[in-house]
Structure formats: C-alpha cells, structure tokens
Write a protein that holds these residues in place. Structure first.
Motif, PDB file in Angstrom:
ATOM      1  N   ARG A 141     -37.549 -38.619  11.791  1.00  0.00           N
ATOM      2  CA  ARG A 141     -38.957 -39.010  11.898  1.00  0.00           C
ATOM      3  C   ARG A 141     -39.193 -40.370  11.259  1.00  0.00           C
ATOM      4  N   ASN A 219     -44.237 -31.199  14.861  1.00  0.00           N
ATOM      5  CA  ASN A 219     -44.145 -31.391  13.424  1.00  0.00           C
ATOM      6  C   ASN A 219     -42.803 -30.883  12.915  1.00  0.00           C
ATOM      7  N   GLY A 222     -43.049 -27.408  11.662  1.00  0.00           N
ATOM      8  CA  GLY A 222     -43.748 -26.444  12.498  1.00  0.00           C
ATOM      9  C   GLY A 222     -42.991 -25.145  12.699  1.00  0.00           C
ATOM     10  N   LEU A 264     -49.660 -26.964  12.704  1.00  0.00           N
ATOM     11  CA  LEU A 264     -49.369 -28.240  12.059  1.00  0.00           C
ATOM     12  C   LEU A 264     -49.455 -29.412  13.032  1.00  0.00           C
ATOM     13  N   GLY A 265     -49.912 -29.133  14.235  1.00  0.00           N
ATOM     14  CA  GLY A 265     -50.068 -30.197  15.220  1.00  0.00           C
ATOM     15  C   GLY A 265     -51.428 -30.843  15.102  1.00  0.00           C
ATOM     16  N   GLU A 266     -51.612 -31.933  15.816  1.00  0.00           N
ATOM     17  CA  GLU A 266     -52.880 -32.647  15.809  1.00  0.00           C
ATOM     18  C   GLU A 266     -53.783 -32.078  16.887  1.00  0.00           C
TER      19      GLU A 266
END
Length: 287
Positions: A141, A219, A222, A264-266
C-alpha cells in the motif's frame, strides 16, 4: 502455556483470514477468482504428503505453496481472457476437478483423506505468518501497488491511459490471492492431523467471501476484521453457531445494501469520485 483449544482457534483463524485475503486481493483488481478451494487443496495435499514422507517441515510447507502458485499460473492467462462471471465459473470448476481427482487417487487415500499427518505448526508460527502477510500488504500500500489494483478495478481504460498495464496488475492480483490460499492450505495441513476433500467444499468458499466482503476488500485490514467478526465471535455464541450460514447470508445482504465497500471501506470510492471530478472539469473547460 496456551491451551489446546485456544491454539486451535488461533491457527484456524489465521487459515480463514488468509483465505479471505485470497478472495479480496484478486477482486480488488476486478478479478472474480473463485478457485481458492482448488489452490488451497493442492497446497494442503502436497504439504501433507511431504510431511508423511518425512520431508523437513519447511520444505513440505514451501512445496505446498509452490504447487498452489503453479496451478494458479496455469489458470491465470486463460482465465483473464474471460468475463468476470465466466472466470468465476471456470475457476470454480477447476476447484471441483481438483477435489474430484483427490477423491479418486490412491496416493491421497481417496475420499477418506490423509490421516496421522505430523503436526509441525503452532500458534506462534501461524501468527508470525499472518504478521508477515499484513506487513507485506502495508508495504504494497505504501508503494502504491494496492492503489494501482484499485484503479484498474474502478476503470481499466483510465488506468491504461495513465500508462498502467492493467493486464499485468490483474495477473499479479490473482497470483497474490493464490499465494494467500496456498499459505492457508499448507498451514492447514501442517497443524491438523488430516486432510480430506470435505474440508474444501463450497460452504468454505461462501464463508471466506462473506469474511472478505464484510471487512472490506479495499482495506489491508478488511479480511482480518471480517474473519474476526464472522468466525471468531460465533465460536463463543452457541446460538449463532447453530445459525451460522443463515447469519452469513443475512449479514452479506445487509452489507451489500447499506455498506457495499465493507466496514473498513469508504462510503464513496475516492478514485471514482476523483475520476468524475476530473471529467466535470474537462467538460467545464470545453464549454
């Protein structure tokens, strides 16, 4: 000293977490790979056979993981020529072929499976493996590799216009998923004393899909969160244990409707928003 029950819970948690990542990583790049049970089974059987033959634990483990990667490498290019739905069906079919072969070979003890496999893994080793895996994801990342996969998933044509080789990104994502399932399979065979085709059924695939979707596929944490919520908690709540798969289905439906990017995502993917904003600016400039 860690109790046997706690150690078993911890090692199995690591196995399921790695399997959840094996689904999340390919789909984060737009690759609907459903062959996790096949690659996991190959890794588990090769590792188990190596341990039964008296190989060193590290060699049997590495051979299992390598076997999973070889299977994925044979599938990756033809699979990526297909659409997402066709790819899922084909890779799922390959998994069933692998399990059918394992159920009919003498070397794998047919449908009975391999028994009395030497135990070479423990909780500390499993947690160390998971920590290394998470560390590798965080490094990826930081270097923008996960961002590239996400950009390819959001819009491959935009990615291509930016000079990104979408095909190579998808290959890398699929192989990373196969690596995760291979690690899970080798760890499974190294800790449990038996390996049989029944352990790699369709229900297990549905479980790991639920774990990945609930936690969030975009994520790095996640799949870890999804596995903790949907697998660890039911172990201590007997009522949920009896209705586990109903609970999984209900949770996935609710998440799909109200939080499609996971816990945990947007709420709204930044890449898509940025792309739309860029398009609006171009339209305004043209006007």
């Amino acid at each position: 000293m860690v109790s046997t029950q706690l150690e078993s819970l911890g090692v199995t948690f690591v196995v399921f977490t790695l399997l959840a990542y094996s689904f999340a990583l390919p789909i984060s790049a737009g690759v609907l790979f459903a062959g996790q049970m096949g690659t996991m089974a190959v890794a588990a059987y090769v590792c188990a056979l190596g341990l039964l033959a008296g190989w060193p634990a590290w060699l049997a483990f590495a051979a299992g993981v390598l076997a999973a990667l070889v299977l994925a490498a044979l599938l990756v290019r033809p699979a990526l020529r297909l659409g997402e739905l066709s790819m899922a069906i084909v890779t799922l079919g390959v998994s069933q072929v692998v399990l059918t072969i394992a159920s009919n070979l003498d070397i794998t003890n047919r449908s009975i499976g391999l028994r009395n496999i030497p135990v070479t893994a423990n909780l500390i080793g499993a947690l160390a493996l998971l920590a290394i895996w998470l560390g590798a994801l965080l490094i990826a990342r930081r270097r923008g590799l996960l961002y590239l996969a996400r950009l390819v998933r959001e819009d491959a044509r935009v990615a291509q216009s930016c000079g990104i080789d979408a095909h190579r990104v998808r290959i890398a994502a699929l192989l990373a998923g196969a690596l995760a399932s291979g690690l899970a399979g080798a760890l499974y065979a190294s800790y449990l004393t038996y390996v049989s085709p029944a352990a790699f059924g369709f229900q297990t695939l549905l479980q790991i899909i639920a774990f990945a979707l609930v936690g969030g596929i975009l994520n790095p944490y996640g799949s870890l969160l999804g596995t903790a919520l949907l697998w660890v908690i039911p172990q201590y709540v007997p009522v949920l244990g009896d209705w586990r798969f109903v609970t999984y289905g209900a949770v996935v439906i609710v998440m799909t409707l109200f939080r499609p990017t996971g816990l945990l995502g947007e709420r709204r993917p930044r890449i898509r928003a940025a792309t739309q904003k860029s398009v609006r600016r171009s339209d305004e400039a043209a006007a």
